[in-house]
Design a protein around this motif. Structure first.
Motif, PDB file in Angstrom:
ATOM      1  N   SER A 132       0.849  -1.185   0.000  1.00 47.45           N
ATOM      2  CA  SER A 132       0.000   0.000   0.000  1.00 47.45           C
ATOM      3  C   SER A 132       0.885   1.235   0.000  1.00 47.45           C
ATOM      4  O   SER A 132       2.029   1.202   0.467  1.00 47.45           O
ATOM      5  N   GLU A 160      -0.175   3.280  -6.848  1.00 46.25           N
ATOM      6  CA  GLU A 160      -1.252   4.227  -7.158  1.00 46.25           C
ATOM      7  C   GLU A 160      -2.223   3.604  -8.168  1.00 46.25           C
ATOM      8  O   GLU A 160      -3.447   3.732  -8.019  1.00 46.25           O
ATOM      9  N   CYS A 162      -2.747   0.414  -8.645  1.00 47.44           N
ATOM     10  CA  CYS A 162      -3.437  -0.700  -7.996  1.00 47.44           C
ATOM     11  C   CYS A 162      -4.524  -0.212  -7.047  1.00 47.44           C
ATOM     12  O   CYS A 162      -5.544  -0.887  -6.862  1.00 47.44           O
ATOM     13  N   GLU A 163      -4.311   0.947  -6.439  1.00 52.30           N
ATOM     14  CA  GLU A 163      -5.264   1.473  -5.461  1.00 52.30           C
ATOM     15  C   GLU A 163      -6.350   2.332  -6.086  1.00 52.30           C
ATOM     16  O   GLU A 163      -7.307   2.720  -5.412  1.00 52.30           O
ATOM     17  N   ARG A 164      -6.213   2.630  -7.364  1.00 47.64           N
ATOM     18  CA  ARG A 164      -7.197   3.468  -8.039  1.00 47.64           C
ATOM     19  C   ARG A 164      -8.569   2.791  -8.001  1.00 47.64           C
ATOM     20  O   ARG A 164      -8.700   1.587  -8.251  1.00 47.64           O
ATOM     21  N   THR A 165      -9.598   3.554  -7.707  1.00 50.66           N
ATOM     22  CA  THR A 165     -10.944   2.999  -7.607  1.00 50.66           C
ATOM     23  C   THR A 165     -11.399   2.438  -8.943  1.00 50.66           C
ATOM     24  O   THR A 165     -11.223   3.066  -9.991  1.00 50.66           O
ATOM     25  N   SER A 166     -11.989   1.254  -8.903  1.00 51.34           N
ATOM     26  CA  SER A 166     -12.460   0.610 -10.121  1.00 51.34           C
ATOM     27  C   SER A 166     -13.669   1.343 -10.680  1.00 51.34           C
ATOM     28  O   SER A 166     -14.512   1.852  -9.938  1.00 51.34           O
ATOM     29  N   ASN A 167     -13.758   1.373 -11.995  1.00 52.54           N
ATOM     30  CA  ASN A 167     -14.941   1.876 -12.662  1.00 52.54           C
ATOM     31  C   ASN A 167     -16.033   0.815 -12.575  1.00 52.54           C
ATOM     32  O   ASN A 167     -15.747  -0.370 -12.376  1.00 52.54           O
ATOM     33  N   THR A 171     -13.586  -4.924 -13.286  1.00 51.15           N
ATOM     34  CA  THR A 171     -13.174  -5.692 -12.124  1.00 51.15           C
ATOM     35  C   THR A 171     -11.674  -5.870 -12.233  1.00 51.15           C
ATOM     36  O   THR A 171     -11.185  -6.366 -13.252  1.00 51.15           O
ATOM     37  N   HIS A 173      -7.614  -6.385 -10.132  1.00 52.37           N
ATOM     38  CA  HIS A 173      -6.928  -6.913  -8.954  1.00 52.37           C
ATOM     39  C   HIS A 173      -5.430  -6.882  -9.218  1.00 52.37           C
ATOM     40  O   HIS A 173      -4.982  -7.247 -10.312  1.00 52.37           O
ATOM     41  N   HIS A 242      -7.188  -7.342 -15.169  1.00 53.53           N
ATOM     42  CA  HIS A 242      -8.438  -6.658 -15.505  1.00 53.53           C
ATOM     43  C   HIS A 242      -9.372  -7.664 -16.163  1.00 53.53           C
ATOM     44  O   HIS A 242      -8.993  -8.315 -17.140  1.00 53.53           O
TER      45      HIS A 242
END
Length: 314
Positions: A132, A160, A162-167, A171, A173, A242
């Protein structure tokens, strides 16, 4: 920090002292147990069986420019960055489906993101390490990475992403172990009857741009689901995966280089770009608009893995 270091070293010592535990947590054994009918693709095999060379410290390529991750193009609603638009090796991988035919030529470089010195960690070890942004200073100290180095900047950028909010349409990981990647692919595809494939090329294909001629190609699957996993620059092996919605065609493409080298490439064509960002790098390079009737395609770089349900295979 001291407690983390003690814990990590203790964990490694435990694996050495108890080889049966290490074997039970072997990434290769996990793959073969979870996916007994799915061959391990060549790039993953190479990670599991690295060449016997003297130990090294992970470093980025010599260039001071930040690494461009071709796989990031699978995030279809993101606008292209200036670095992506400048990177010739990444741009070269894009083409229109109508341009794929025997005798067609492409100027390509199949770059590799994973350093030859990057370690592939078993899940038990990877899960014990913080992953993180807020713990990055501790990780840099633990792994002896200079906080002011290019490597540290790339690790920060990877976290950054990896931590970006998914649209809502995505989906995703970040897998810090092969076991984690297997689990995500199986979950996203809702089956353990899967195919995992990668582009097969030698070091020459990764080192420089070459002109390649298409000897032949073969359709792999139908209009179905897929999971793309691309390597991210980090101090150890990390794959950013993805899950892709329906509407793609996959091909194996036999290429012969101007220097005589051969590449068995995986190519993916996307049939519906309606919801894509009009400034997506692939659309800009190919000069097409979202929703174009012509499918847009890309070759997979060497260290990417494409997962599909086996029932799609023809």
């Amino acid at each position: 920090m001291a407690n983390l270091l003690v814990f990590f070293l203790g964990l490694l010592a435990g694996l050495v002292a108890h080889p049966s535990v290490a074997l039970a947590s072997s990434p290769e054994l996990y793959w073969k147990t979870a996916l007994p009918t799915t061959p391990i693709p060549s790039n993953i095999h190479d990670l599991l069986h690295p060449p016997e060379t003297s130990p090294g410290v992970w470093t980025s390529p010599d260039s001071e420019e930040e690494e461009v991750i071709p796989g990031a193009t699978s995030i279809y609603y993101n606008a292209a960055t200036a670095e992506q638009l400048r990177d010739k090796s990444s741009r070269s991988l894009f083409f229109l489906e109508k341009d794929l035919f025997p005798g067609a030529t492409f100027d390509l470089q199949f770059k590799q993101t994973i350093s030859k010195h990057a370690d592939l960690l078993p899940r038990r070890v990877a899960d014990a390490l913080p992953f993180s942004s807020d713990k990055l200073p501790d990780v840099l100290e633990l792994l002896s990475v200079d906080p002011n180095s290019k490597e540290a900047r790339e690790m920060s950028a990877t976290l950054e992403r990896c931590e970006r909010t998914s649209n809502a349409r995505e989906t995703k990981h970040c897998a810090t172990s092969i076991e984690s990647m297997v689990d995500f692919a199986v979950s996203a595809l809702a089956t353990d009857d899967v195919s995992a494939v990668s582009t097969v090329a030698n070091a020459t294909a990764a080192a420089a741009m070459h002109r390649y001629a298409v000897e032949g190609f073969e359709r792999m699957g139908g209009k179905g689901l897929g999971v793309f996993c691309h390597a991210e620059p980090y101090a150890y092996v990390v794959f950013h995966c993805h899950a892709v919605g329906r509407g793609m065609r996959d091909y194996t493409v036999s290429l012969t280089g101007s220097d005589g080298s051969r590449v068995e490439a995986i190519a993916v064509c996307h049939l519906d770009t309606t919801s894509w960002n009009p400034r997506h790098v692939m659309l800009q390079v190919l000069q097409v608009k979202p929703g174009s009737a012509e499918p847009v395609c890309h070759f997979l770089p060497i260290d990417h893995v494409l997962w599909t349900p086996r029932r799609q295979m023809l």
